[in-house]
Motif scaffolding. Structure first.
Motif, PDB file in Angstrom:
ATOM      1  N   ASN A   2      38.331  33.424  45.924  1.00  0.00           N
ATOM      2  CA  ASN A   2      39.740  33.361  46.336  1.00  0.00           C
ATOM      3  C   ASN A   2      40.063  32.110  47.147  1.00  0.00           C
ATOM      4  O   ASN A   2      41.149  31.539  47.023  1.00  0.00           O
ATOM      5  N   LYS A   3      39.130  31.691  48.006  1.00  0.00           N
ATOM      6  CA  LYS A   3      39.383  30.524  48.853  1.00  0.00           C
ATOM      7  C   LYS A   3      39.600  29.273  48.010  1.00  0.00           C
ATOM      8  O   LYS A   3      40.500  28.463  48.287  1.00  0.00           O
ATOM      9  N   ALA A  61      42.944  29.596  46.093  1.00  0.00           N
ATOM     10  CA  ALA A  61      44.074  29.348  46.990  1.00  0.00           C
ATOM     11  C   ALA A  61      44.274  27.854  47.215  1.00  0.00           C
ATOM     12  O   ALA A  61      45.403  27.350  47.181  1.00  0.00           O
ATOM     13  N   THR A  78      48.158  30.882  49.811  1.00  0.00           N
ATOM     14  CA  THR A  78      47.263  31.504  50.774  1.00  0.00           C
ATOM     15  C   THR A  78      46.299  32.454  50.057  1.00  0.00           C
ATOM     16  O   THR A  78      46.578  32.918  48.945  1.00  0.00           O
ATOM     17  N   GLU A  79      45.173  32.752  50.713  1.00  0.00           N
ATOM     18  CA  GLU A  79      44.213  33.685  50.126  1.00  0.00           C
ATOM     19  C   GLU A  79      44.826  35.074  49.962  1.00  0.00           C
ATOM     20  O   GLU A  79      44.536  35.779  48.989  1.00  0.00           O
ATOM     21  N   LYS A 113      45.044  37.379  46.579  1.00  0.00           N
ATOM     22  CA  LYS A 113      44.592  38.774  46.496  1.00  0.00           C
ATOM     23  C   LYS A 113      45.678  39.675  45.919  1.00  0.00           C
ATOM     24  O   LYS A 113      45.393  40.572  45.122  1.00  0.00           O
TER      25      LYS A 113
END
Length: 205
Positions: free
Chosen positions: A156-157, A160, A166-167, A171
């Protein structure tokens, strides 16, 4: 809260439940009410019952739904029951603030992705369209980009950073993708979307 710490010049007061809000002194019809709902089983019913309680207690109240649900049927149902707007958590803070401003001046707000999904669901398949194509879920361009990253095994990082979000937003998108295709994890997302033609994988021929 994000609304109060932003430069939007908005004052926000939070309550844990609708009952807490009803016993307060801030339920005038001129107040914009943000009804928050998370993507859990029964959330659509909770939105409906919450709207009914608010509007029966304060007729004419301007209610905006804030949720990580992007189901167009839920959006349409909320608007039909009297909501003035539906803001998904995948939208940026700036867009959410503009949605509140639109409602404040008498307008109605719903995400474009929700309208596109609803339109696709109401449109009959074209002649010669395969049953498989007809049954495919609708994904926004952003969701398709995230699917491409998930299929590459990117966390996810990284997603993003690559997609400039943003993470937490990543999500939310992944949860909605999993719900649409009934996937239990990221591996199933990669497997079940294997036949999708993703933007960065399309042929240039």
């Amino acid at each position: 809260m994000c609304l109060t710490t932003s430069s939007a010049n908005l004052a926000a007061v939070g309550y844990d439940t609708i009952d807490d809000w009803l016993t307060s002194s801030t339920h005038a019809p001129s107040t914009i009410i943000l009804l928050c709902a998370t993507n859990e089983e029964g959330t659509a019913r909770a939105i409906q019952s919450g709207l009914d309680r608010i509007l029966s207690s304060v007729p004419g109240a301007r209610v905006v739904i804030l949720s990580d649900i992007d189901n167009p049927a839920t959006m349409v149902s909320a608007l039909e029951r009297g909501a003035r707007g539906f803001v998904t958590m995948s939208l940026s803070l700036e867009v959410a603030i503009e949605a509140i401003r639109i409602v404040n001046v008498g307008g109605t707000f719903v995400p474009a992705s929700g309208l596109l999904s609803a339109r696709q669901g109401l449109t009959a398949p074209t002649e010669g369209q395969s049953p498989a194509a007809e049954g495919r879920p609708h994904f926004t361009e952003r969701q398709l980009a995230i699917i491409a990253c998930v299929r590459k095994g990117e966390p996810n990082k990284i997603i993003a950073h690559k997609l400039n979000m943003t993470e937490s937003t990543v999500k939310v998108h992944i949860r909605n993708i999993m719900r649409k295709i009934k996937a239990k994890n990221r591996t199933e997302v990669a497997f079940l979307t294997n036949e999708l033609l993703l933007p960065n994988e399309a042929s240039n021929d």
